[in-house]
Design a protein around this motif. Structure first.
Motif, PDB file in Angstrom:
ATOM      1  N   TRP A 147      10.952   1.015 -13.074  1.00 59.76           N
ATOM      2  CA  TRP A 147      10.932  -0.134 -13.382  1.00 59.76           C
ATOM      3  C   TRP A 147      10.271  -0.788 -14.386  1.00 59.76           C
ATOM      4  O   TRP A 147      10.929  -1.173 -15.507  1.00 59.76           O
ATOM      5  CB  TRP A 147      10.266  -1.251 -12.138  1.00 59.76           C
ATOM      6  CG  TRP A 147      10.373  -2.824 -12.210  1.00 59.76           C
ATOM      7  CD1 TRP A 147      11.153  -3.375 -11.619  1.00 59.76           C
ATOM      8  CD2 TRP A 147       9.381  -3.450 -13.056  1.00 59.76           C
ATOM      9  NE1 TRP A 147      10.966  -4.759 -12.028  1.00 59.76           N
ATOM     10  CE2 TRP A 147       9.944  -4.902 -12.917  1.00 59.76           C
ATOM     11  CE3 TRP A 147       8.466  -3.263 -13.911  1.00 59.76           C
ATOM     12  CZ2 TRP A 147       9.293  -5.952 -13.389  1.00 59.76           C
ATOM     13  CZ3 TRP A 147       8.004  -4.393 -14.610  1.00 59.76           C
ATOM     14  CH2 TRP A 147       8.494  -5.617 -14.379  1.00 59.76           C
ATOM     15  N   GLY A 148       9.258  -0.190 -14.990  1.00 55.35           N
ATOM     16  CA  GLY A 148       8.612  -0.454 -16.053  1.00 55.35           C
ATOM     17  C   GLY A 148       9.286   0.238 -17.325  1.00 55.35           C
ATOM     18  O   GLY A 148       9.629  -0.359 -18.358  1.00 55.35           O
ATOM     19  N   GLY A 183       3.138   6.146   0.434  1.00 50.71           N
ATOM     20  CA  GLY A 183       4.380   6.642   0.632  1.00 50.71           C
ATOM     21  C   GLY A 183       4.944   7.742  -0.094  1.00 50.71           C
ATOM     22  O   GLY A 183       3.973   8.274  -0.775  1.00 50.71           O
ATOM     23  N   ALA A 184       6.236   7.711  -0.063  1.00 48.39           N
ATOM     24  CA  ALA A 184       6.686   8.976  -0.526  1.00 48.39           C
ATOM     25  C   ALA A 184       6.878   8.797  -2.048  1.00 48.39           C
ATOM     26  O   ALA A 184       6.793   7.820  -2.573  1.00 48.39           O
ATOM     27  CB  ALA A 184       8.163   8.978  -0.051  1.00 48.39           C
ATOM     28  N   PRO A 185       6.973   9.931  -2.914  1.00 47.32           N
ATOM     29  CA  PRO A 185       6.934  10.000  -4.374  1.00 47.32           C
ATOM     30  C   PRO A 185       8.047   9.001  -5.001  1.00 47.32           C
ATOM     31  O   PRO A 185       8.063   8.445  -5.910  1.00 47.32           O
ATOM     32  CB  PRO A 185       7.395  11.096  -4.835  1.00 47.32           C
ATOM     33  CG  PRO A 185       6.814  12.120  -3.659  1.00 47.32           C
ATOM     34  CD  PRO A 185       6.973  11.376  -2.392  1.00 47.32           C
ATOM     35  N   LYS A 186       9.183   8.723  -4.082  1.00 45.47           N
ATOM     36  CA  LYS A 186      10.036   8.036  -4.289  1.00 45.47           C
ATOM     37  C   LYS A 186       9.821   6.404  -4.870  1.00 45.47           C
ATOM     38  O   LYS A 186      10.255   5.729  -5.714  1.00 45.47           O
ATOM     39  CB  LYS A 186      11.332   7.706  -3.476  1.00 45.47           C
ATOM     40  CG  LYS A 186      12.478   7.185  -3.931  1.00 45.47           C
ATOM     41  CD  LYS A 186      13.670   7.166  -2.627  1.00 45.47           C
ATOM     42  CE  LYS A 186      14.580   6.231  -3.030  1.00 45.47           C
ATOM     43  NZ  LYS A 186      15.516   6.121  -2.073  1.00 45.47           N
ATOM     44  N   ILE A 187       8.837   6.099  -3.946  1.00 47.16           N
ATOM     45  CA  ILE A 187       8.411   4.585  -4.297  1.00 47.16           C
ATOM     46  C   ILE A 187       7.476   4.682  -5.531  1.00 47.16           C
ATOM     47  O   ILE A 187       7.860   3.642  -6.090  1.00 47.16           O
ATOM     48  CB  ILE A 187       7.266   4.140  -3.017  1.00 47.16           C
ATOM     49  CG1 ILE A 187       8.353   4.283  -1.752  1.00 47.16           C
ATOM     50  CG2 ILE A 187       7.004   2.984  -3.208  1.00 47.16           C
ATOM     51  CD1 ILE A 187       7.519   4.169  -0.546  1.00 47.16           C
ATOM     52  N   PHE A 216       0.833  -1.088   0.002  1.00 44.33           N
ATOM     53  CA  PHE A 216      -0.094   0.143   0.092  1.00 44.33           C
ATOM     54  C   PHE A 216       0.950   1.279   0.059  1.00 44.33           C
ATOM     55  O   PHE A 216       0.538   2.095  -0.389  1.00 44.33           O
ATOM     56  CB  PHE A 216      -0.924   0.011   1.200  1.00 44.33           C
ATOM     57  CG  PHE A 216      -0.477  -0.005   2.471  1.00 44.33           C
ATOM     58  CD1 PHE A 216       0.088   1.422   3.133  1.00 44.33           C
ATOM     59  CD2 PHE A 216       0.208  -1.037   3.237  1.00 44.33           C
ATOM     60  CE1 PHE A 216       0.602   1.509   4.357  1.00 44.33           C
ATOM     61  CE2 PHE A 216       0.832  -0.892   4.240  1.00 44.33           C
ATOM     62  CZ  PHE A 216       0.943   0.327   4.810  1.00 44.33           C
ATOM     63  N   ARG A 217       2.052   1.151   0.397  1.00 45.63           N
ATOM     64  CA  ARG A 217       3.017   2.283   0.188  1.00 45.63           C
ATOM     65  C   ARG A 217       3.197   2.934  -1.063  1.00 45.63           C
ATOM     66  O   ARG A 217       3.490   3.977  -1.172  1.00 45.63           O
ATOM     67  CB  ARG A 217       4.439   1.856   0.788  1.00 45.63           C
ATOM     68  CG  ARG A 217       4.370   1.721   2.275  1.00 45.63           C
ATOM     69  CD  ARG A 217       5.990   1.611   2.985  1.00 45.63           C
ATOM     70  NE  ARG A 217       5.906   0.652   4.039  1.00 45.63           N
ATOM     71  CZ  ARG A 217       5.194   1.057   5.172  1.00 45.63           C
ATOM     72  NH1 ARG A 217       5.053   2.366   5.445  1.00 45.63           N
ATOM     73  NH2 ARG A 217       5.351   0.213   6.221  1.00 45.63           N
ATOM     74  N   ALA A 260       9.795  13.715 -10.050  1.00 44.59           N
ATOM     75  CA  ALA A 260       8.555  13.089 -10.780  1.00 44.59           C
ATOM     76  C   ALA A 260       7.841  12.291 -10.064  1.00 44.59           C
ATOM     77  O   ALA A 260       8.112  11.860  -8.858  1.00 44.59           O
ATOM     78  CB  ALA A 260       8.942  12.362 -11.962  1.00 44.59           C
ATOM     79  N   ASP A 261       6.538  12.099 -10.355  1.00 44.20           N
ATOM     80  CA  ASP A 261       5.514  11.387  -9.363  1.00 44.20           C
ATOM     81  C   ASP A 261       4.314  10.767 -10.224  1.00 44.20           C
ATOM     82  O   ASP A 261       3.964  11.152 -11.251  1.00 44.20           O
ATOM     83  CB  ASP A 261       4.786  12.378  -8.043  1.00 44.20           C
ATOM     84  CG  ASP A 261       4.555  11.476  -7.021  1.00 44.20           C
ATOM     85  OD1 ASP A 261       4.574  10.127  -7.214  1.00 44.20           O
ATOM     86  OD2 ASP A 261       3.870  12.020  -5.887  1.00 44.20           O
TER      87      ASP A 261
END
Ligand SMILES: Nc1ncnc2c1ncn2[C@@H]1O[C@H](COP(=O)(O)OP(=O)(O)OP(=O)(O)O)[C@@H](O)[C@H]1O
Ligand SMILES: [Mg+2]
Length: 367
Positions: free
Chosen positions: A139-140, A128-132, A123-124, A256-257
């Motif tokens: 990754w994609g 969670g933070a934008p970094k996640i 759920f993070r 970015a987010d």
């Protein structure tokens, strides 16, 4: 792509073991503390050279043991086989082997063994933070766009240079201007890859989500890290003074987010835990579909404690989506009865029972 065999030595409480998993669905069941998550952690280690449970690897190494090791044989989509190995000792020394050669970086492992993890912490990705979310996005992009990695490395270098200049001002203005140009070029390139990726991901995500759960009005959008109507060079000049005060660059792809909204609200603030889990699953499954299309290769899914937070209807819907991905999936659960039934008869399902760190295969599709 699938792991055809893997060997785990000295990971957490697991006894040394070699497993021959199904190329599709693998279910690991057992009591709390038996070692189920540790098996996923071992596969994660093989694919990413790090754990998902702790930032340090020391706790992963079995007490009293000098090092932990995981070997895996991977069947690639094009028929080739790759042999991967990772070992990590208490002094922090890593050894990564790919087909008998020492590998220099973990990104080589990531390329050979793309993994998707869904676990109770997932759920993070929403909260969670934008970094996640950037990690999710990248990754994609990394797996479908070969040019991404070098653009990203160029960005990091130019950004380090600029941040150091902001703090110490040691470089002359002309040289720094050249670095800024490089920074903007790499940023635009990264932005274009990310934007193209999100454009492709969105419809797949929406379709996947609609098959999992009804959430009217949930939207996914991308923020590139600076004003969408202005050039980055322009933004950098107008924020220079502030950047100098705080000592780092505020605008750019490093900010970015992804935004998930439900109507006017941030989805994370509105959705229940179960709904959050389903949204995260839809995002990660959508990524798997895009990877299937892009490389004709697949990623491996690690789904820790699949049944948690989900009612029977949603549990079944999730299993069906994982099954339809045609990827190798490792699922853990406490009660195997919850996941035993419901698979299509032609889907190879292998079941393992985990007890006090020992793993036994209890059901195999080949039997
Ligand atoms: N470095 C270590 N060496 C030996 N044992 C360890 C180490 N780290 C953790 N353990 C033990 O290994 C087990 C790991 O359990 P793991 O988290 O894999 O269990 P699980 O089957 O996923 O349980 P749950 O159902 O509660 O999620 C625990 O009993 C833990 O106490
Ligand atoms: Mg667990």
């Amino acid at each position: 792509m699938a792991l055809t065999r893997f060997t785990i030595t000295a990971v957490r409480n697991l006894q040394p073991v070699t497993l021959s998993p199904s190329p599709r669905i693998n279910i690991l069941s057992g009591d709390n503390g038996s070692g189920k998550t540790s098996v996923l952690e071992a596969i994660h280690l093989l694919g990413l050279a790090r754990s998902f449970r702790s930032t340090r690897l020391m706790p992963v190494i079995q007490h009293e043991q000098p090092a932990c090791t995981v070997f895996g044989q991977v069947q690639m989509a094009d028929g080739r086989q790759a042999n991967l190995g990772i070992s990590r000792d208490r002094q922090g020394e890593f050894q990564i082997r790919i087909d008998g050669q020492n590998a220099r970086s973990a990104s080589q492992l990531a390329e050979a063994l793309p993994l998707q993890l869904i676990n109770p912490d997932s759920f993070r990705l929403l909260e969670g933070a934008p970094k996640i979310r950037r990690q999710f996005l990248d990754w994609g992009v990394f797996h479908v766009e070969q040019r991404f990695l070098s653009a990203w490395q160029r960005l990091q270098k130019a950004l380090r240079q600029r941040n150091s200049w902001l703090r110490h001002g040691t470089l002359d203005a002309a040289s720094q201007a050249a670095w800024d140009r490089e920074l903007c070029l790499a940023s635009d390139e990264i932005d274009s890859y990310r934007r193209a990726y999100i454009q492709a991901l969105k419809p797949v995500f929406e379709k996947t989500l609609s098959e999992l759960v009804e959430l009217e009005g949930l939207t996914l959008s991308y923020y590139r890290g600076w004003d969408k109507d202005r050039a980055l060079s322009d933004v950098l000049s107008s924020t220079l003074q502030r950047d100098q005060q705080i000592g780092h660059t505020q605008a750019g792809p490093q900010r970015a987010d992804l935004r998930l909204r439900l109507g006017q609200h941030n989805a994370a603030e509105i959705l229940s835990r179960g709904q959050q889990k389903l949204v995260v699953c839809a995002l990660r499954i959508a990524q798997g579909h895009l990877l299937n299309e892009a490389k004709h290769g697949q990623c491996i899914y690690l789904v820790d404690d699949l049944p948690s937070e989900l009612d029977e209807h949603h549990r079944r819907a999730l299993c069906r989506l994982l099954e339809d991905l045609h990827c190798q999936v490792f699922i853990t659960c406490v009660d195997h009865e919850l996941l035993r039934e419901g698979w299509r008869t032609d889907t190879p399902v292998t079941m393992f029972h985990v007890e006090h760190g020992g793993i036994t295969q209890t059901h195999d599709h080949r039997e």
